[in-house]
Design a protein around this motif. Structure first.
Motif, PDB file in Angstrom:
ATOM      1  N   ALA A  24       0.823  -1.209   0.000  1.00 15.17           N
ATOM      2  CA  ALA A  24       0.000   0.000   0.000  1.00 15.17           C
ATOM      3  C   ALA A  24       0.861   1.264   0.000  1.00 15.17           C
ATOM      4  CB  ALA A  24      -0.923  -0.004   1.210  1.00 15.17           C
ATOM      5  N   PHE A  25       1.914   1.290   0.822  1.00 17.28           N
ATOM      6  CA  PHE A  25       2.788   2.454   0.851  1.00 17.28           C
ATOM      7  C   PHE A  25       3.473   2.657  -0.505  1.00 17.28           C
ATOM      8  CE2 PHE A  25       3.086   2.054   5.645  1.00 17.28           C
ATOM      9  CZ  PHE A  25       2.424   3.253   5.886  1.00 17.28           C
ATOM     10  N   THR A  26       3.840   1.551  -1.150  1.00 18.35           N
ATOM     11  CA  THR A  26       4.492   1.653  -2.457  1.00 18.35           C
ATOM     12  C   THR A  26       3.522   2.165  -3.514  1.00 18.35           C
ATOM     13  OG1 THR A  26       5.979  -0.184  -1.888  1.00 18.35           O
ATOM     14  CG2 THR A  26       5.757   0.379  -4.218  1.00 18.35           C
ATOM     15  N   VAL A  27       2.321   1.580  -3.558  1.00 17.62           N
ATOM     16  CA  VAL A  27       1.318   2.010  -4.531  1.00 17.62           C
ATOM     17  C   VAL A  27       0.893   3.448  -4.269  1.00 17.62           C
ATOM     18  CG1 VAL A  27      -1.032   1.601  -5.365  1.00 17.62           C
ATOM     19  CG2 VAL A  27       0.486  -0.333  -4.946  1.00 17.62           C
ATOM     20  N   GLY A  28       0.799   3.824  -2.988  1.00 18.78           N
ATOM     21  CA  GLY A  28       0.356   5.169  -2.642  1.00 18.78           C
ATOM     22  C   GLY A  28       1.278   6.266  -3.126  1.00 18.78           C
ATOM     23  N   ARG A  29       2.510   5.936  -3.486  1.00 17.80           N
ATOM     24  CA  ARG A  29       3.441   6.934  -4.007  1.00 17.80           C
ATOM     25  C   ARG A  29       3.128   7.337  -5.442  1.00 17.80           C
ATOM     26  NH1 ARG A  29       9.328   4.407  -2.205  1.00 17.80           N
ATOM     27  NH2 ARG A  29       8.985   4.396   0.052  1.00 17.80           N
ATOM     28  N   ARG A  30       2.346   6.519  -6.126  1.00 15.70           N
ATOM     29  CA  ARG A  30       2.078   6.812  -7.530  1.00 15.70           C
ATOM     30  C   ARG A  30       1.270   8.095  -7.656  1.00 15.70           C
ATOM     31  NH1 ARG A  30      -0.330   1.387 -10.095  1.00 15.70           N
ATOM     32  NH2 ARG A  30      -0.251   2.712 -11.956  1.00 15.70           N
ATOM     33  N   PRO A  31       1.579   8.923  -8.652  1.00 13.67           N
ATOM     34  CA  PRO A  31       0.863  10.198  -8.792  1.00 13.67           C
ATOM     35  C   PRO A  31      -0.560   9.990  -9.304  1.00 13.67           C
ATOM     36  CG  PRO A  31       2.371   9.879 -10.641  1.00 13.67           C
ATOM     37  CD  PRO A  31       2.641   8.760  -9.669  1.00 13.67           C
ATOM     38  N   ALA A  32      -1.391  10.977  -9.065  1.00 13.53           N
ATOM     39  CA  ALA A  32      -2.770  10.936  -9.558  1.00 13.53           C
ATOM     40  C   ALA A  32      -2.778  10.977 -11.089  1.00 13.53           C
ATOM     41  CB  ALA A  32      -3.561  12.113  -8.994  1.00 13.53           C
ATOM     42  N   ASN A  33      -3.830  10.411 -11.676  1.00 10.42           N
ATOM     43  CA  ASN A  33      -3.977  10.443 -13.129  1.00 10.42           C
ATOM     44  C   ASN A  33      -5.448  10.680 -13.464  1.00 10.42           C
ATOM     45  OD1 ASN A  33      -5.285   7.824 -12.928  1.00 10.42           O
ATOM     46  ND2 ASN A  33      -3.230   6.919 -12.784  1.00 10.42           N
ATOM     47  N   ARG A  34      -5.789  10.569 -14.731  1.00 11.15           N
ATOM     48  CA  ARG A  34      -7.146  10.900 -15.154  1.00 11.15           C
ATOM     49  C   ARG A  34      -8.179   9.866 -14.687  1.00 11.15           C
ATOM     50  NH1 ARG A  34      -7.620  14.952 -18.807  1.00 11.15           N
ATOM     51  NH2 ARG A  34      -9.575  14.109 -19.618  1.00 11.15           N
ATOM     52  N   ARG A  35      -7.743   8.673 -14.360  1.00 16.25           N
ATOM     53  CA  ARG A  35      -8.672   7.677 -13.836  1.00 16.25           C
ATOM     54  C   ARG A  35      -8.736   7.751 -12.307  1.00 16.25           C
ATOM     55  NH1 ARG A  35     -11.212   3.261 -15.692  1.00 16.25           N
ATOM     56  NH2 ARG A  35     -10.121   3.397 -17.696  1.00 16.25           N
ATOM     57  N   TYR A  36      -7.575   7.825 -11.657  1.00  9.22           N
ATOM     58  CA  TYR A  36      -7.519   7.927 -10.196  1.00  9.22           C
ATOM     59  C   TYR A  36      -7.116   9.366  -9.857  1.00  9.22           C
ATOM     60  CZ  TYR A  36      -7.672   2.855 -10.414  1.00  9.22           C
ATOM     61  OH  TYR A  36      -8.037   1.562 -10.665  1.00  9.22           O
ATOM     62  N   THR A  37      -8.098  10.249  -9.909  1.00  8.07           N
ATOM     63  CA  THR A  37      -7.823  11.679  -9.794  1.00  8.07           C
ATOM     64  C   THR A  37      -7.373  12.095  -8.402  1.00  8.07           C
ATOM     65  OG1 THR A  37     -10.181  12.078  -9.396  1.00  8.07           O
ATOM     66  CG2 THR A  37      -9.406  12.273 -11.669  1.00  8.07           C
TER      67      THR A  37
END
Length: 326
Positions: free
Chosen positions: A78-91
């Motif tokens: 979760a901590f690793t995935v949470g670092r990913r920046p927002a995008n047009r699907r997961y705003t």
């Protein structure tokens, strides 16, 4: 021109806030790996003694420690995935991965409770002797020390970075420390000539695990339902009202996304202000919120003009009140 552009372009603190969010994720990961090593060694030492001695209470404590160790895996993901920046699907980004990890943690705790309960009842129905009682007592003390150290570390880091999942996992480890002391009591009962003490303590550990399960499930539920501490709301309202030219505060919402907070707020300003002036007040309000609310990374502040007698600026939205707008 630079000042005017700053006022007209939507203003946030996303860049430095993102840097802080990445740093807190790194702190969380570091805490997970260190505690994973500590609990892994503790569980290994207990497992060896449980296998040799045949103590079901120690087996239950060991399984609970193993389950607590495994909860670090979904949290690390979760901590690793949470670092990913927002995008047009997961705003809003991927911070909700921590809530999914929380669900997995709750399921793991529940599974450990079932296993310990089954083993304890089976031992009551089919008694078997417990050997190497002194080693069982030593293993229980090792379990207490290892879990308490890990609990303190996880709770301290979790509170510092605002991760409810990490704090809950730390509290889980603290309960494991107490159950290890219960194993010590079971070993003492066996040593005093009460063979059933080991199985009875196993059942008591099951009750303790269920108590932890209830607390962890409650925390995860609150996060999934966007619950926040009411004190944060009061602080945010007071902060907004203290901003110059803010006449009142309308709707205010806070929500956790992982270990970060976001806010949406309506402020009332003088209706004679120009668009640029109203925007400046909104920017100052957002700035004040970010400094006043720990772990708040961004706020969407909407300025409403002070209503003129007999005028409702939100009249076009009146028929939508029953569809979600307060």
């Amino acid at each position: 021109m630079h000042r005017l552009r700053h006022l007209l372009v939507p203003h946030t603190h996303e860049a430095p806030a993102t840097d802080r969010a990445l740093e807190t994720s790194r702190e969380g990961m570091r805490a997970l790996w260190i505690s994973l090593a500590g609990l892994g060694l503790t569980a290994l030492a207990q497992a060896l003694v449980a296998w040799v001695s045949g103590s079901v209470a120690l087996l239950g404590d060991t399984l609970h420690n193993v389950a607590d160790t495994l909860t670090a895996v979904p949290l690390a993901v979760a901590f690793t995935v949470g670092r990913r920046p927002a995008n047009r699907r997961y705003t809003y980004g991927y911070g909700r991965a921590e809530d999914l990890a929380g669900i997995m943690i709750v399921a793991t705790i529940a599974a450990s409770a079932v296993v310990v309960a089954y083993e304890s009842v089976d031992r009551l129905m089919h008694p078997r002797p417990v050997s190497h009682v002194p080693w069982v007592a030593v293993a229980a003390l090792v379990g207490f020390a290892g879990n308490e150290l890990v609990a303190r570390y996880r709770i301290r880091v979790g509170r510092r970075i605002g991760s409810a999942a990490l704090v809950a996992d730390g509290l889980h480890a603290r309960t494991d420390a107490l159950t290890s002391l219960a194993v010590l009591a079971g070993a003492g009962g066996v040593a005093l000539g009460w063979p059933a003490a080991d199985a009875v303590v196993g059942l008591l550990i099951t009750v303790a695990i269920l108590a932890v399960l209830w607390g962890a499930a409650r925390e995860v539920y609150r996060r999934l339902m966007d619950a926040v501490d009411p004190e944060l709301v009061s602080t945010a309202e007071a902060t907004l009202r203290a901003v110059p030219q803010v006449l009142d505060v309308g709707d205010l919402r806070l929500r956790w996304i992982g270990h970060r907070l976001r806010a949406e707020a309506e402020i009332v300003v003088d209706r004679e202000l120009t668009l640029v002036e109203a925007h400046r007040v909104a920017v100052e309000a957002e700035h004040a919120l970010i400094h006043a609310i720990p772990r708040l990374t961004a706020a969407l502040v909407h300025p409403d003009p002070c209503p003129h007698p007999g005028t409702d600026y939100h009249e076009p939205l009146a028929h939508h009140v029953g569809e979600g707008r307060r």
